[in-house]
Design an enzyme around this catalytic site. Structure first.
Site, PDB file in Angstrom:
ATOM      1  N   ARG A   1       0.793  -1.232   0.000  1.00  0.00           N
ATOM      2  CA  ARG A   1       0.000   0.000   0.000  1.00  0.00           C
ATOM      3  C   ARG A   1       0.828   1.286   0.000  1.00  0.00           C
ATOM      4  NH1 ARG A   1      -3.661  -1.745   4.921  1.00  0.00           N
ATOM      5  NH2 ARG A   1      -1.899  -3.174   5.154  1.00  0.00           N
TER       6      ARG A   1
ATOM      7  N   ASP B   1       7.214  -1.638  11.146  1.00  0.00           N
ATOM      8  CA  ASP B   1       6.484  -0.494  10.594  1.00  0.00           C
ATOM      9  C   ASP B   1       5.722   0.296  11.663  1.00  0.00           C
ATOM     10  OD1 ASP B   1       4.457  -2.227  11.188  1.00  0.00           O
ATOM     11  OD2 ASP B   1       3.547  -2.233   9.203  1.00  0.00           O
TER      12      ASP B   1
HETATM   13  C1  UD1 Z   1      -1.027  -8.697  12.706  1.00  0.00           C
HETATM   14  C2  UD1 Z   1      -1.663  -9.571  13.775  1.00  0.00           C
HETATM   15  C3  UD1 Z   1      -2.925  -8.882  14.280  1.00  0.00           C
HETATM   16  C4  UD1 Z   1      -2.616  -7.510  14.803  1.00  0.00           C
HETATM   17  C5  UD1 Z   1      -1.890  -6.695  13.727  1.00  0.00           C
HETATM   18  C6  UD1 Z   1      -1.421  -5.386  14.298  1.00  0.00           C
HETATM   19  C7  UD1 Z   1      -1.102 -11.857  13.155  1.00  0.00           C
HETATM   20  C8  UD1 Z   1      -1.610 -13.117  12.575  1.00  0.00           C
HETATM   21  N1  UD1 Z   1      -1.968 -10.853  13.218  1.00  0.00           N
HETATM   22  O1  UD1 Z   1      -1.939  -8.642  11.626  1.00  0.00           O
HETATM   23  O2  UD1 Z   1      -3.501  -9.663  15.312  1.00  0.00           O
HETATM   24  O3  UD1 Z   1      -3.783  -6.851  15.206  1.00  0.00           O
HETATM   25  O4  UD1 Z   1      -0.737  -7.409  13.239  1.00  0.00           O
HETATM   26  O5  UD1 Z   1      -0.910  -4.571  13.303  1.00  0.00           O
HETATM   27  O6  UD1 Z   1       0.029 -11.789  13.548  1.00  0.00           O
HETATM   28  N2  UD1 Z   1       5.513  -9.872   8.384  1.00  0.00           N
HETATM   29  C9  UD1 Z   1       6.637 -10.544   8.026  1.00  0.00           C
HETATM   30  N3  UD1 Z   1       6.528 -11.756   7.402  1.00  0.00           N
HETATM   31  C10 UD1 Z   1       5.330 -12.318   7.140  1.00  0.00           C
HETATM   32  C11 UD1 Z   1       4.156 -11.616   7.516  1.00  0.00           C
HETATM   33  C12 UD1 Z   1       4.275 -10.414   8.150  1.00  0.00           C
HETATM   34  O7  UD1 Z   1       7.750 -10.071   8.240  1.00  0.00           O
HETATM   35  O8  UD1 Z   1       5.327 -13.422   6.592  1.00  0.00           O
HETATM   36  C13 UD1 Z   1       5.641  -8.594   9.056  1.00  0.00           C
HETATM   37  C14 UD1 Z   1       5.055  -7.443   8.235  1.00  0.00           C
HETATM   38  O9  UD1 Z   1       6.045  -6.871   7.395  1.00  0.00           O
HETATM   39  C15 UD1 Z   1       4.588  -6.490   9.306  1.00  0.00           C
HETATM   40  C16 UD1 Z   1       4.229  -7.408  10.476  1.00  0.00           C
HETATM   41  O10 UD1 Z   1       4.895  -8.627  10.241  1.00  0.00           O
HETATM   42  O11 UD1 Z   1       5.619  -5.614   9.725  1.00  0.00           O
HETATM   43  C17 UD1 Z   1       2.745  -7.611  10.629  1.00  0.00           C
HETATM   44  O12 UD1 Z   1       2.248  -8.290   9.501  1.00  0.00           O
HETATM   45  P1  UD1 Z   1       0.865  -7.991   8.849  1.00  0.00           P
HETATM   46  O13 UD1 Z   1       0.624  -8.896   7.702  1.00  0.00           O
HETATM   47  O14 UD1 Z   1       0.732  -6.537   8.604  1.00  0.00           O
HETATM   48  O15 UD1 Z   1      -0.092  -8.400  10.032  1.00  0.00           O
HETATM   49  P2  UD1 Z   1      -1.602  -8.125  10.147  1.00  0.00           P
HETATM   50  O16 UD1 Z   1      -2.335  -8.974   9.181  1.00  0.00           O
HETATM   51  O17 UD1 Z   1      -1.845  -6.677  10.080  1.00  0.00           O
END
Ligand code: UD1
Ligand code: CA
Length: 454
Positions: free
Chosen positions: A14, A101
């Protein structure tokens, strides 16, 4: 003593950017660096950043400030944490998981969450907040006794669960050994087919472990950055924190909403910063300075009691008691001494200027070493470039440079020399000499060419 794991492997779609999200900057510092620095300030002895998407662009930003591990495919937050398994298993204290982030998280909050976690004897503690609109966040399902039963993601939540206002910030404190054990048991059985870090809480609970929630008061701290609008909101919040920090340290900032100060900038007490000022990079400003309207100062050292007005100063050093501006342009590589005047419409580049020298108006000096107490008349120009190469000139102490002088570099002007106005100096001037380098004036008597006279 604790270990901090920072999740920073995601795409950040985004942001609509060619750069990975976590290298975008707030107040001149990359998002992921804010989180690393907050971890260190809170007392982390090991910081591990999980990177993946465009890792080659993230690694140089992180540099020596943290360890990095690669998550080649982004299979979920649980999968991301698994990549740091080696650090988690051997962690001597608690393990904190943060997001790359969320730059607004404070060291103080991380510290307090760890203290809470350890005092409660929790296996895991999730950092939570109360949100009016919890859409998109994982919801905290608490038991009768107030302990956390599980976290349910938006996409997996029932209508009842969607009404819960307490959300998961995505930040946690874990017992390292127990987290490692739970990560081994994680499966991607959910709506998104991802390994959810949140599921480790239910797994630990199922094993009879104690899970807690630590609710923070300032929701700004857990704001995640997903797009450029949120980036600018974070900038505004961080900016007011930085400005307040300086004000509480004894700096007067007249109109803080128009003053932008980078994260690394230092300012001494009793310095006054007026409106529309930008101070960035490694800039250090002394005490008792006056940075008046409309200044931009980057990577520069400004000693005490300097006054700058409506000017740009880049990668330079300005000595004590010197006045700069209005409308001066100090380009990189200048070393200006004490009590110097760099006046209006003066541009200097790659020069050294010794104490007490005055360059009052409309002058360009480039690639020149200038002595003490030199006086430059209005409109002096160093002709330092012949279209191919740059040349350096030298001007001694106590030299008087008459108005509208050209100094064709390389040229050497001896101590105490005096240059007549309008001279174009092409040869060295020995000390205490008067140099006149212009055509002699000719007056023609009774000339009829002036149309303005009848
Ligand atoms: C996650 C939480 C959610 C919480 C939210 C807060 C989980 C399953 N859910 O959701 O409960 O309310 O954060 O913002 O954890 N990332 C990686 N590798 C991956 C996936 C994610 O490094 O494979 C990192 C992303 O870059 C990011 C962070 O982890 O910095 C959170 O990932 P994101 O996919 O945004 O989580 P949400 O779905 O928002
Ligand atoms: Ca997600």
């Amino acid at each position: 003593m604790f270990t901090s794991i920072i999740l920073a492997a995601g795409m950040g779609t985004r942001m609509k950017s060619d750069m990975p999200k976590v290298v975008h900057k707030v107040c001149g510092k990359e998002l992921v660096k804010w989180v690393i620095d907050a971890s260190r300030e809170a007392g982390a002895d090991t910081v591990v950043a999980v990177i993946g998407h465009k890792a080659e662009a993230v690694r140089p930003v992180i540099g020596e400030s943290a360890e990095t591990v690669i998550q080649a495919e982004q299979l979920g937050t649980g999968h991301a944490v698994m990549q740091a398994a080696e650090y988690i298993k051997s962690a001597p204290g608690s393990v904190v998981v943060l997001n790359g982030d969320t730059p607004l998280i404070k060291a103080e909050t991380i510290k307090k969450a760890i203290e809470y976690h350890e005092a409660q004897g929790n296996s895991a503690t999730v950092i939570t907040a109360e949100f009016e609109d919890a859409t998109g966040y994982g919801r905290i399902v608490r038991g009768e006794d107030g302990s956390v039963l599980r976290i349910v993601e938006q996409k997996d939540a029932s209508e009842e669960e969607k009404k819960i206002r307490e959300i998961n910030s995505g930040m946690y404190v874990f017992n390292g050994t127990e987290l490692a054990w739970a990560l081994d048991k994680l499966t991607p059985n959910n709506a998104q087919g991802e390994y959810y870090l949140t599921d480790t809480l239910a797994i630990l609970r199922g094993d009879g472990k104690k899970i807690g929630g630590y609710t923070i008061e300032d929701n700004d701290e857990i704001r995640g950055i997903n797009n450029r609008v949120q980036l600018s909101e974070a900038e505004t919040i961080m900016q007011s924190r930085i400005n307040e920090g300086h004000m509480l340290n004894g700096v007067t900032i007249v109109n803080p909403s128009s003053v932008f100060i980078g994260a690394e900038v230092e300012i001494g007490r009793d310095t006054v910063i007026a409106s529309n000022v930008t101070l960035t990079g490694s800039t250090k400003i002394g005490s008792g300075c006056s940075v008046e309207m409309g200044c931009r100062i980057e990577d520069s050292v400004i000693e005490d009691n300097v006054s700058v007005l409506n000017s740009v100063i880049l990668k330079s050093h300005i000595g004590e008691g010197t006045n700069v501006g209005p409308f001066a342009y100090v380009r990189p590589g200048c070393r200006v001494g004490k009590h110097v005047k760099v006046g209006d419409f003066v541009e200097i580049k790659n020069v050294t200027i010794d104490d007490g020298t005055k360059i009052s108006h409309l002058t360009y000096l480039g690639d020149t070493d200038i002595g003490k107490n030199v006086n430059f008349g209005c409109g002096t120009v160093t002709c330092n470039y012949d279209g191919k190469d740059k040349f350096r000139s030298e001007i001694g102490d106590n030299v008087f440079v008459g108005c509208n002088t050209n100094l064709v570099s390389p040229v050497k002007v001896g101590d105490g020399a005096y240059i007549a106005a309008g001279s174009t100096i092409t040869d060295d001037i020995p000390e205490k000499n008067l140099a006149i380098a212009r055509a002699r004036q000719v007056n023609k008597d009774n000339w009829k060419g002036n149309k303005y006279t009848k």
